[in-house]
Each structure stands twice: as C-alpha cells, then as structure tokens.
Design a protein around this motif. Structure first.
Motif, PDB file in Angstrom:
ATOM      1  N   ALA A 167     -14.636   0.294  -9.571  1.00 58.93           N
ATOM      2  CA  ALA A 167     -14.092  -0.574  -8.806  1.00 58.93           C
ATOM      3  C   ALA A 167     -13.153  -1.582  -9.160  1.00 58.93           C
ATOM      4  CB  ALA A 167     -15.372  -1.546  -8.131  1.00 58.93           C
ATOM      5  N   GLY A 168     -13.672  -2.058 -10.425  1.00 61.34           N
ATOM      6  CA  GLY A 168     -12.916  -2.979 -11.181  1.00 61.34           C
ATOM      7  C   GLY A 168     -11.283  -2.274 -11.344  1.00 61.34           C
ATOM      8  N   ALA A 169     -11.547  -1.037 -12.006  1.00 57.64           N
ATOM      9  CA  ALA A 169     -10.359  -0.341 -12.224  1.00 57.64           C
ATOM     10  C   ALA A 169      -9.505  -0.218 -11.083  1.00 57.64           C
ATOM     11  CB  ALA A 169     -10.729   1.106 -12.696  1.00 57.64           C
ATOM     12  N   LEU A 170      -9.931   0.275  -9.721  1.00 55.06           N
ATOM     13  CA  LEU A 170      -9.092   0.552  -8.628  1.00 55.06           C
ATOM     14  C   LEU A 170      -8.496  -1.082  -8.320  1.00 55.06           C
ATOM     15  CD1 LEU A 170     -11.438   2.962  -6.585  1.00 55.06           C
ATOM     16  CD2 LEU A 170      -9.202   3.369  -8.144  1.00 55.06           C
ATOM     17  N   SER A 171      -9.292  -1.903  -8.330  1.00 57.22           N
ATOM     18  CA  SER A 171      -8.816  -3.303  -8.066  1.00 57.22           C
ATOM     19  C   SER A 171      -7.553  -3.696  -8.832  1.00 57.22           C
ATOM     20  CB  SER A 171      -9.883  -4.470  -8.474  1.00 57.22           C
ATOM     21  OG  SER A 171     -10.998  -4.241  -7.403  1.00 57.22           O
ATOM     22  N   VAL A 172      -7.652  -3.524 -10.065  1.00 55.23           N
ATOM     23  CA  VAL A 172      -6.472  -3.611 -11.166  1.00 55.23           C
ATOM     24  C   VAL A 172      -5.350  -2.666 -10.856  1.00 55.23           C
ATOM     25  CG1 VAL A 172      -5.659  -3.315 -13.390  1.00 55.23           C
ATOM     26  CG2 VAL A 172      -7.896  -4.404 -12.982  1.00 55.23           C
ATOM     27  N   VAL A 173      -5.538  -1.517 -10.337  1.00 55.60           N
ATOM     28  CA  VAL A 173      -4.529  -0.697 -10.046  1.00 55.60           C
ATOM     29  C   VAL A 173      -3.748  -1.162  -8.813  1.00 55.60           C
ATOM     30  CG1 VAL A 173      -3.614   1.470  -9.200  1.00 55.60           C
ATOM     31  CG2 VAL A 173      -5.441   1.470 -11.040  1.00 55.60           C
ATOM     32  N   TYR A 174      -4.529  -1.766  -8.034  1.00 54.66           N
ATOM     33  CA  TYR A 174      -4.041  -2.227  -6.659  1.00 54.66           C
ATOM     34  C   TYR A 174      -3.458  -3.407  -6.876  1.00 54.66           C
ATOM     35  CZ  TYR A 174      -3.965  -4.683  -2.207  1.00 54.66           C
ATOM     36  OH  TYR A 174      -3.438  -5.327  -1.144  1.00 54.66           O
ATOM     37  N   ALA A 175      -3.827  -4.452  -7.700  1.00 51.92           N
ATOM     38  CA  ALA A 175      -3.276  -5.830  -8.205  1.00 51.92           C
ATOM     39  C   ALA A 175      -2.025  -5.284  -8.519  1.00 51.92           C
ATOM     40  CB  ALA A 175      -4.240  -6.567  -8.975  1.00 51.92           C
ATOM     41  N   LEU A 176      -1.924  -4.454  -9.470  1.00 52.11           N
ATOM     42  CA  LEU A 176      -0.580  -4.030 -10.214  1.00 52.11           C
ATOM     43  C   LEU A 176       0.334  -3.490  -8.923  1.00 52.11           C
ATOM     44  CD1 LEU A 176      -0.794  -2.011 -13.312  1.00 52.11           C
ATOM     45  CD2 LEU A 176       0.447  -3.901 -13.192  1.00 52.11           C
ATOM     46  N   ALA A 177      -0.091  -2.823  -8.111  1.00 56.19           N
ATOM     47  CA  ALA A 177       0.908  -2.343  -6.937  1.00 56.19           C
ATOM     48  C   ALA A 177       1.420  -3.398  -6.248  1.00 56.19           C
ATOM     49  CB  ALA A 177       0.184  -1.458  -6.120  1.00 56.19           C
ATOM     50  N   VAL A 178       0.626  -4.446  -5.918  1.00 54.27           N
ATOM     51  CA  VAL A 178       1.134  -5.475  -5.121  1.00 54.27           C
ATOM     52  C   VAL A 178       2.036  -6.370  -5.943  1.00 54.27           C
ATOM     53  CG1 VAL A 178       0.474  -8.007  -4.054  1.00 54.27           C
ATOM     54  CG2 VAL A 178      -0.949  -5.777  -3.715  1.00 54.27           C
ATOM     55  N   ALA A 179       1.788  -6.633  -7.317  1.00 57.51           N
ATOM     56  CA  ALA A 179       2.706  -7.352  -7.875  1.00 57.51           C
ATOM     57  C   ALA A 179       4.040  -6.685  -8.088  1.00 57.51           C
ATOM     58  CB  ALA A 179       2.282  -7.604  -9.524  1.00 57.51           C
ATOM     59  N   ILE A 180       3.875  -5.272  -8.253  1.00 59.50           N
ATOM     60  CA  ILE A 180       5.176  -4.515  -8.150  1.00 59.50           C
ATOM     61  C   ILE A 180       5.952  -4.744  -6.973  1.00 59.50           C
ATOM     62  CG2 ILE A 180       6.362  -2.128  -8.271  1.00 59.50           C
ATOM     63  CD1 ILE A 180       4.233  -1.960 -10.743  1.00 59.50           C
ATOM     64  N   GLN A 181       5.173  -4.441  -5.827  1.00 57.64           N
ATOM     65  CA  GLN A 181       5.682  -4.496  -4.437  1.00 57.64           C
ATOM     66  C   GLN A 181       6.418  -5.890  -4.327  1.00 57.64           C
ATOM     67  OE1 GLN A 181       2.604  -2.998  -2.089  1.00 57.64           O
ATOM     68  NE2 GLN A 181       4.010  -2.192  -0.606  1.00 57.64           N
ATOM     69  N   SER A 182       5.757  -6.964  -4.731  1.00 50.38           N
ATOM     70  CA  SER A 182       6.367  -8.248  -4.736  1.00 50.38           C
ATOM     71  C   SER A 182       8.136  -8.324  -5.111  1.00 50.38           C
ATOM     72  CB  SER A 182       5.694  -9.386  -5.392  1.00 50.38           C
ATOM     73  OG  SER A 182       4.315  -9.161  -4.837  1.00 50.38           O
ATOM     74  N   LEU A 183       8.236  -7.438  -6.296  1.00 47.06           N
ATOM     75  CA  LEU A 183       9.399  -7.468  -6.949  1.00 47.06           C
ATOM     76  C   LEU A 183      10.627  -7.016  -5.957  1.00 47.06           C
ATOM     77  CD1 LEU A 183       8.905  -5.563 -10.306  1.00 47.06           C
ATOM     78  CD2 LEU A 183       9.383  -7.846 -10.006  1.00 47.06           C
ATOM     79  N   ALA A 184      10.146  -6.191  -4.981  1.00 42.20           N
ATOM     80  CA  ALA A 184      10.967  -5.873  -3.919  1.00 42.20           C
ATOM     81  C   ALA A 184      11.652  -7.067  -3.037  1.00 42.20           C
ATOM     82  CB  ALA A 184      10.371  -5.023  -3.020  1.00 42.20           C
ATOM     83  N   LEU A 185      11.010  -8.215  -3.118  1.00 44.19           N
ATOM     84  CA  LEU A 185      11.249  -9.182  -2.438  1.00 44.19           C
ATOM     85  C   LEU A 185      12.311 -10.132  -3.225  1.00 44.19           C
ATOM     86  CD1 LEU A 185       7.859 -10.454  -0.978  1.00 44.19           C
ATOM     87  CD2 LEU A 185       9.651  -9.302   0.295  1.00 44.19           C
ATOM     88  N   TRP A 186      12.530  -9.955  -4.418  1.00 41.37           N
ATOM     89  CA  TRP A 186      13.370 -10.599  -5.181  1.00 41.37           C
ATOM     90  C   TRP A 186      14.712  -9.596  -5.434  1.00 41.37           C
ATOM     91  CZ3 TRP A 186      12.158 -15.467  -7.650  1.00 41.37           C
ATOM     92  CH2 TRP A 186      10.539 -15.763  -7.255  1.00 41.37           C
ATOM     93  N   ALA A 187      14.587  -8.527  -5.804  1.00 37.69           N
ATOM     94  CA  ALA A 187      15.714  -7.501  -5.961  1.00 37.69           C
ATOM     95  C   ALA A 187      15.742  -6.657  -4.952  1.00 37.69           C
ATOM     96  CB  ALA A 187      15.576  -7.099  -7.496  1.00 37.69           C
ATOM     97  N   ILE A 188      16.637  -6.743  -3.865  1.00 31.87           N
ATOM     98  CA  ILE A 188      16.637  -5.678  -2.841  1.00 31.87           C
ATOM     99  C   ILE A 188      17.388  -4.236  -3.599  1.00 31.87           C
ATOM    100  CG2 ILE A 188      17.799  -4.696  -0.757  1.00 31.87           C
ATOM    101  CD1 ILE A 188      17.483  -7.642   0.060  1.00 31.87           C
ATOM    102  N   GLY A 189      16.876  -3.333  -3.557  1.00 24.54           N
ATOM    103  CA  GLY A 189      17.457  -2.200  -4.136  1.00 24.54           C
ATOM    104  C   GLY A 189      16.924  -1.484  -5.349  1.00 24.54           C
ATOM    105  N   GLY A 190      15.778  -2.383  -5.676  1.00 27.59           N
ATOM    106  CA  GLY A 190      15.035  -1.483  -6.930  1.00 27.59           C
ATOM    107  C   GLY A 190      14.305  -0.299  -6.369  1.00 27.59           C
ATOM    108  N   GLU A 191      15.000   0.784  -6.599  1.00 29.67           N
ATOM    109  CA  GLU A 191      14.533   1.998  -5.880  1.00 29.67           C
ATOM    110  C   GLU A 191      13.221   2.531  -6.640  1.00 29.67           C
ATOM    111  OE1 GLU A 191      16.930   4.075  -2.932  1.00 29.67           O
ATOM    112  OE2 GLU A 191      15.668   2.500  -2.717  1.00 29.67           O
ATOM    113  N   ALA A 192      13.260   2.147  -7.964  1.00 27.86           N
ATOM    114  CA  ALA A 192      12.269   2.966  -8.877  1.00 27.86           C
ATOM    115  C   ALA A 192      11.096   2.069  -8.881  1.00 27.86           C
ATOM    116  CB  ALA A 192      12.751   3.257 -10.210  1.00 27.86           C
ATOM    117  N   LEU A 193      10.446   1.356  -8.033  1.00 31.48           N
ATOM    118  CA  LEU A 193       9.245   0.329  -8.252  1.00 31.48           C
ATOM    119  C   LEU A 193       8.035   1.389  -8.308  1.00 31.48           C
ATOM    120  CD1 LEU A 193       9.821  -2.343  -5.427  1.00 31.48           C
ATOM    121  CD2 LEU A 193      10.332  -2.417  -7.914  1.00 31.48           C
ATOM    122  N   ASP A 194       7.937   2.393  -7.734  1.00 31.16           N
ATOM    123  CA  ASP A 194       6.914   3.494  -7.537  1.00 31.16           C
ATOM    124  C   ASP A 194       6.629   4.021  -9.321  1.00 31.16           C
ATOM    125  OD1 ASP A 194       4.481   4.498  -6.760  1.00 31.16           O
ATOM    126  OD2 ASP A 194       5.476   6.221  -6.930  1.00 31.16           O
TER     127      ASP A 194
END
Lengths: 275, 362
Positions: A167-194
C-alpha cells in the motif's frame, strides 16, 4: 465565511467518493466496450511479455544459484510484483496523467475545477485503462507461482508486511503521478509527462540490490524504486523489519501530503487555456 | 414550456427561496438584507499574465531557449462592480479585453493578483464545495460531456458530483429537457450530435444542480440562428424562474440585447461603462437616425441641410441628426420635403459599440 454548511463526516465522504469512482469508471468501461478485441489482444501481449521477461532473467542464473543474494524464484516474485504495480499504473494512473496536458490545452480542466469534488481526485481517477486491468492479476499470478516454486511458507506476518508495504508503494507511485501531473499546470505542452513516471517505475523491474554504488543509492533514496518494488517483496520473503515498515508508512504518508500540497500550489499558477 | 414544466419550476423556486432565506438569515441575521446584499462584489480586481514573447522563426525559437523575454499582459487592470441577485449582466468588449479572465476569477479558476472578490458569500478561489455547488460555468465550444456516451451519462455523473437528490434531479431534468428541446438527443452518443444540439446538452449539464449564479462565456458561439434563439430563450426562462444571477459574454449583440438589462463594457482590462443598454447608447451615440420615405425626387443638397446623409436611394434616405435637435429637425423635414413616412431610431447597437472601441484607438 457566510453560509458554509458542515462538511460530510469521514465515512460518508468515503462512500461518496467510492460512488463517484464507480460512476467515472463505469462510464469509461462503457465507452471502451465497443473495442472488445483490444482487450483480448492486450491480454495476450501482456502474457507474452511476462513470460519473455521471466525466462529472460533466467539467463543470470545459469552460472549460480543466486545473483546478489536473490535466487531465481525470488527474482520472479519481484518481477511479478513489478508487473502488478506497473499494470496498476497503466490502468489507473496513465490514462489520467496522459490526458492532463489535453485538459489544460483544451480548457477541460476548467470544468473539473468548477465541480464540487476534490480536484486532485477528479484529475487522477476520472478515467480507467481497462485493457491493463488484467496485468495486476497476471503479476500476482506469477508471484504466487514463484513463491510455490521457492517452497518456503509465507507467514501471516510476512503477508501483512507485504500488504502494508505494498500500500505504501502504491501511495508513493500515486503521489509521484500527482506531482508530475501538477507540472502540466506550469508548462503547457509537456507531452511526455507520463514517460517521466514510466521511467521511474521501470527501474523497479529488478531489486535495488541488482544496481551498484551511486545508482543504487539514487534508486533507494532519491527515487522511490526500492519502496515501490524491493521492500514489499522482501516482506513477503520474510526479510523485512518493523522499523522499515514504520519508515515506509511515514514516507508514503509524507509523499501523499506533499503531492497534494504541490497540486494545490500549482493550481494557483494555473492560467487557463486562454485569457 | 409545458404546463407540467411550469408548475415544477414554480415549486423549485419556492423551495430554493426557502433555502436561500435560511442561508441569508443565518449569515446576516436579518432577512431585510437579502435584497440589498449583492450576489457578486468585485473590488479592484487585477489579473496580470506574464507571457513569453517570441519572434517567428527557428533562430528566434532557439534564442528563446536560452534567454526568454517576457511581456506583462494586464488582462484585468482594476475593475469594480456589484451585481444584485437575479440580475442578468452582459459583458461587452473586443477579444482580449479581459471578459473571460474576469469570469474565470469569479468562478474560482484563476487566482487574482489583487482585489477583493465575493460571490454568494464566498471567496471564489478558495473553491469551497458549497460555493462550487452554487455556481455554474458554461463555455461555448468547450466540452464537458462524455464524448463517446449519450449526454444522459454525464447528467447522471453530475447528479452524483453535485449530490442532487434523485427527485430534484428528475424534476429539474424534466424542465431543462423541455425548455431546451433536447429530448430526442439524450440517448445518442455526444460525438454524433450537431454543435447546436451538443451545446444545448452542455447547458443542461451545467444547470441540473440549479445554480444561483451563472457564468456564461460565449454560450452561443458558432451556433445557427435557431439554436442561438433556443439557448437565449432558455437562459431568459431560467434566470427568471429561479431568480438566478447571470453574467454573460457574447459576440452576438442579439444575446446581450435579448437577455441583459445591464451591460459592462470592458476594454484593455478597464471598465468603460456600467449601466443599461439605453444609457450606453444615449451616452455614446449623441446622434439618432431619421429614415424618411419620399414621394418625389429630392436633391441631395436639400437633404444634407438636415444632417449627415448616411444612406440614400431614390425615394428614401437615412440621415444622422444630433440627439438634442431630433424633433425640431424631423418637423422641419415634414414641412420642407415631400415626405410620406418618417421614423426615428437609435443607430444599431453594434455601431455604437464599434464606435466606443474605435474612439479609444483613434
């Protein structure tokens, strides 16, 4: 503030969000249902890759029983767990993360943000990649097979350790995803976030012990690869400590809180698709 | 609207009033304040954007990687206004004037750089869930409906999202579907609908939770005349039946004249006019137009004596005359010219607005 009604108690809120999850996901499933063939071909492809990878690592064991302290069956448990985590990433995180730049560019995010639902929840769970839902099952299947081959009993305590660390592992992966997702709000056009997240998760294909020196330190401390795959599997193999379980739980909680802070901070900088 | 729809709408209004009353009496401790309390208060709103400035071409693109130049765009530069409950207000201004930015700040999408905002007792950017349940933000040509599914699926999702009780949901749906005439489209995948059909479904999706404050950004953009009229009719009914406050931007003057009692003219982020349309015209167009129909041929010079001839055919003419002297001039024309008919009108509102914005540039 005027007119604020008391918020829902925790249990009711959980039920509400579970209901929302069911609605979002059933909508995705309905939309994708027309393409049943995709589901089958994807399942076959997953199975092929899993077998290929499992046989592939067998090469390392032609000259010895263990590699860096890991036997063949133990390594297969890691691979199975990696496959399950990666499959969950592809099923739950990737379809949402992949749409994030589109949300920002097309202005769909405006609709998300004007809904009375936690915005982080909306952007991270609105879609589901149903083709990858089989991968976690295949991964768990490989783990079970490998554990049986290994031939040692898995105690209840080991199992509990695996569940908590998993559960800790999945939480960390999810948290990373949210942090990366937040990048899209700063820089439009970052196609390679995933790709960014995939890169991190991919490194968890092997236990951290397989990496050396600087890379191992990087994967353990800077990137959460050890947390994602090695630690949960070690628990299952009876090699964890209570201290590690506590530390990982704290790290996971901190990651979730941090990701939510990053998301909220980033929203302040959101400027919309057009002014 | 069907009789059923009307009576249901009546019920909602009553129920909603009770809820509102409860809310305001608890907030203000005095029901008398309800009418006076503005639903929207904007005080000195400022929103600036830093945009990356870049010349065209590859070389400029590469230079931009190393050294970025930024320009400050003052999208909204200190505007203030108040909107009372039930008012329908139109936002006018050229592209990039700051209309959408203002709406987005009010809907809690953008964080204002300065100024105080209050919408229905909330600070929008905090995006309190009760606040979001009170408003709706509809954007023309943007899509919130599930693309591959019938619109009904989105409606059901919104029911859950807005926590609408099932009976309320069904009743509102009934009214909305009747008013927008979207019954036949509800079970078709959204991707198979025309823009007009889809936009009406969008509007329905945005109003099922019966918001009290509506932010409508170009809701009729790109629609044909029939669909425009349907949307207009619906907004007018909705705002009337539910005493909803509406802030509306549109490029179609017909939307504004049909719906808004009051217009805010915004340009370069600054408020240039706040008042009713008639006042705007009177203030900004110090002339009126006299259209005369003639029974015989009249010399151009004879007509030019009365004012500025803007349109002339053999037996008719349109003459611009200062607003103050309009009646004197009209009666002089009647005695001096072979006239069969005279009508006096304001110049078209488009011309007035156009003049307002070109004056600034000139």
């Amino acid at each position: 503030m005027a007119g604020r009604s008391p918020s829902l108690p925790g249990g009711q809120r959980l039920r509400r969000y579970l209901r929302l999850l069911r609605i979002f996901w059933s909508a995705t499933v309905q939309a994708e249902l027309e393409y049943r063939l995709n589901f089958l071909s994807n399942a076959l492809l997953s199975l092929f890759w899993l077998v290929w990878a499992a046989l592939g690592v067998g090469v390392y064991f032609r000259f010895g029983e263990t590699v860096n302290g890991w036997s063949y069956p133990e390594l297969l448990v890691v691979m199975g767990w990696f496959f399950a985590v990666n499959g969950l990433r592809q099923a739950v995180i990737q379809p949402n993360l992949g749409r994030m730049t589109e949300y920002v560019r097309m202005g769909t995010l405006d609709f998300v943000l004007t809904k009375p639902v936690n915005s982080q929840f909306m952007v991270s769970f609105r879609h589901l990649g149903i083709y990858n839902l089989l991968d976690p099952l295949l991964g768990i299947g490989l783990m079970v097979a490998a554990l049986i081959w290994r031939g040692e009993m898995v105690s209840v305590i080991d199992l509990v350790g695996w569940v908590v660390l998993g559960a800790g592992a999945l939480s960390v992966v999810y948290a990373l995803a949210v942090a990366i997702q937040s990048l899209a709000l700063w820089a439009i056009g970052g196609e390679a976030l995933d790709d960014l997240l995939q890169g991190v998760v991919e490194a968890g294909r092997f236990p951290v012990q397989m990496y050396r020196g600087f890379v191992r330190a990087l994967l353990t401390f800077a990137l959460p690869v050890a947390v994602m795959t090695t630690f949960p599997v070690e628990a299952l193999l009876g090699r964890t400590t209570l201290k590690l379980v506590v530390v990982v739980t704290l790290v996971a909680a901190a990651a979730l809180v941090g990701a939510s802070l990053v998301w909220r901070l980033s929203l302040r900088h959101y400027r919309g698709a057009s002014a | 609207m069907s009789f059923l729809g009307r009576s249901l709408a009546g019920q909602f209004v009553t129920r909603m009033d009770v809820a509102l009353e409860a809310r305001y009496s608890s907030a203000e401790g005095d029901r008398g304040c309800q009418d006076l309390h503005p639903v929207i208060t904007v005080d000195g709103l400022v929103k600036h954007f830093r945009v990356h400035r870049r010349e065209a071409g590859m070389r400029a693109g590469l230079r931009g990687l190393v050294h970025r130049e930024y320009a400050l765009v003052r999208a909204v530069d200190g505007i203030s206004f108040r909107v009372a409950a039930g008012e329908v207000v139109g936002f006018l201004g050229p592209n990039g004037a700051g209309k959408t930015t203002t709406l987005k700040c009010l809907a809690g999408l953008l964080y204002p750089d300065a100024g105080a905002l209050d919408v229905a007792g909330f600070r929008p950017f905090e995006r309190d869930q009760d606040f979001l349940g009170t408003i709706t933000f509809v954007m023309g040509q943007r899509n919130q409906l599930y693309w591959d599914l019938p619109a009904m699926e989105t409606f059901h999702a919104n029911r859950e999202i807005y926590r609408i009780p099932r009976s309320d949901f069904e009743a509102t749906l009934d009214v909305v579907v009747n008013l927008l005439e979207i019954g036949p489209y509800l079970d078709r995948p959204v991707r198979n609908l025309s823009l007009g059909e889809r936009m009406r479904c969008e509007l329905a999706a945005g109003l099922l939770h019966r918001p009290r404050v509506l932010f409508l950004d170009e809701p009729t953009l790109g629609l044909d005349v029939t669909a425009q009229a349907a949307v207009r009719r619906f907004i007018s009914h909705y705002s009337h039946d539910y005493s909803a406050t509406v802030l509306l931007t549109s490029h179609y003057m017909a939307d504004i004249t049909a719906l808004a009692q009051r217009v805010l003219v915004i340009d370069h982020g600054v408020l240039r006019h706040d008042g009713d349309l008639a006042a705007l015209v009177a203030q900004r167009a110090p002339i009126r137009q006299i259209t005369v129909t003639l029974t015989g041929d009249v010399d151009d010079r004879a007509l030019a004596r009365f004012g500025n001839v803007v349109n002339r055919s053999k037996l008719s003419a349109v003459i611009e005359v200062p607003r103050d002297s309009i009646s004197a001039v009209a009666s002089q024309m009647l005695t001096a010219l072979p006239v069969s008919d005279v009508s006096i009108a304001d110049p078209p509102i488009e011309e007035v607005i156009d003049r307002l914005f070109t004056e600034r540039d000139g």
